[in-house]
Design an enzyme around this catalytic site. Structure first.
Site, PDB file in Angstrom:
ATOM      1  CB  VAL A 110      -0.920   0.006   1.238  1.00  0.00           C
ATOM      2  CG1 VAL A 110      -1.659   1.329   1.347  1.00  0.00           C
ATOM      3  CG2 VAL A 110      -1.907  -1.144   1.158  1.00  0.00           C
ATOM      4  N   PRO A 111       1.005   1.891  -1.132  1.00  0.00           N
ATOM      5  CG  PRO A 111       0.514   2.927  -3.173  1.00  0.00           C
ATOM      6  CD  PRO A 111       0.049   1.835  -2.247  1.00  0.00           C
ATOM      7  CB  CYS A 112       1.788   5.000   2.963  1.00  0.00           C
ATOM      8  SG  CYS A 112       3.069   3.896   3.535  1.00  0.00           S
ATOM      9  CG  HIS A 113       6.206   5.292  -1.445  1.00  0.00           C
ATOM     10  ND1 HIS A 113       5.653   4.028  -1.426  1.00  0.00           N
ATOM     11  CD2 HIS A 113       6.430   5.587  -2.746  1.00  0.00           C
ATOM     12  CE1 HIS A 113       5.590   3.573  -2.682  1.00  0.00           C
ATOM     13  NE2 HIS A 113       6.039   4.504  -3.495  1.00  0.00           N
ATOM     14  NE  ARG A 114       3.323   5.078  -5.897  1.00  0.00           N
ATOM     15  CZ  ARG A 114       2.886   3.885  -6.297  1.00  0.00           C
ATOM     16  NH1 ARG A 114       1.602   3.588  -6.220  1.00  0.00           N
ATOM     17  NH2 ARG A 114       3.738   2.999  -6.779  1.00  0.00           N
TER      18      ARG A 114
END
Length: 153
Positions: free
Chosen positions: A124-128
């Site tokens: 889940v790409p929370c870095h975006r």
DNA sequence: GGCGCCGTCTTCT
DNA sequence: AGAAGACGGCGCC
């Protein structure tokens, strides 16, 4: 198959993935103090889809995301995580913008907290999720991770 | 542009 | 209840 683990060993630490019934439940990243160089420095990895997915991410390549388990969280956290999943590779969204998108205007800070407790970073790409002013904001496993990931996807 | 203050919402003590 | 946090906006150098 019931419970198993996957891993990617890198020069900067070991990434581990836990699965239940073939679905990813947890991904733990080593905390990075400083930014790793490119290429990332992969030493070894397990022979399965989860590791392949991570290796692809660390190599700037695209790969299909393996199935995730229904992760446990508060109603708010689940809303945030679901919204984060819709942010595609190469895209970014502000904490506040995401808050408004899920019908919680003003909850930017709470969105940050929810991202911070995301159990499956990289999947889940929370870095975006970034600051309104274009800044990086924080990252549980260290901001260098966030900067590196955003620059290499 | 940088910094500090306060407002906002959710979560943990 | 209170405090703290991966924020945002505004006012003030």
């Amino acid at each position: 198959m019931c419970c198993d683990t996957a891993f990617v060993e890198t020069r900067w630490g070991r990434i581990t993935v836990e699965r239940v019934a073939g679905r990813v439940t947890v991904c733990s990243l080593p905390f990075l103090e400083k930014e790793p160089p490119t290429p990332f420095g992969i030493l070894a990895y397990s022979d399965d889809a989860a590791a392949a997915y991570i290796v692809a991410m660390l190599s700037g390549r695209q790969a299909d995301r393996p199935p995730l388990a229904e992760v446990a969280g508060t109603a708010f956290q689940c809303r945030v995580w679901r919204a984060v999943e819709t942010v595609k590779r190469g895209q970014k969204e502000g904490y506040g913008a995401l808050a408004r998108r899920i019908g919680a205007p003003g909850a930017a800070r709470a969105v940050g907290a929810a991202c911070g407790s995301n159990p499956v970073p990289l999947f889940v790409p929370c870095h975006r999720i970034v600051t309104a002013k274009g800044g990086l904001g924080g990252y549980a496993a260290g901001v260098p991770w966030k900067r590196w990931l955003l620059e290499h996807e």
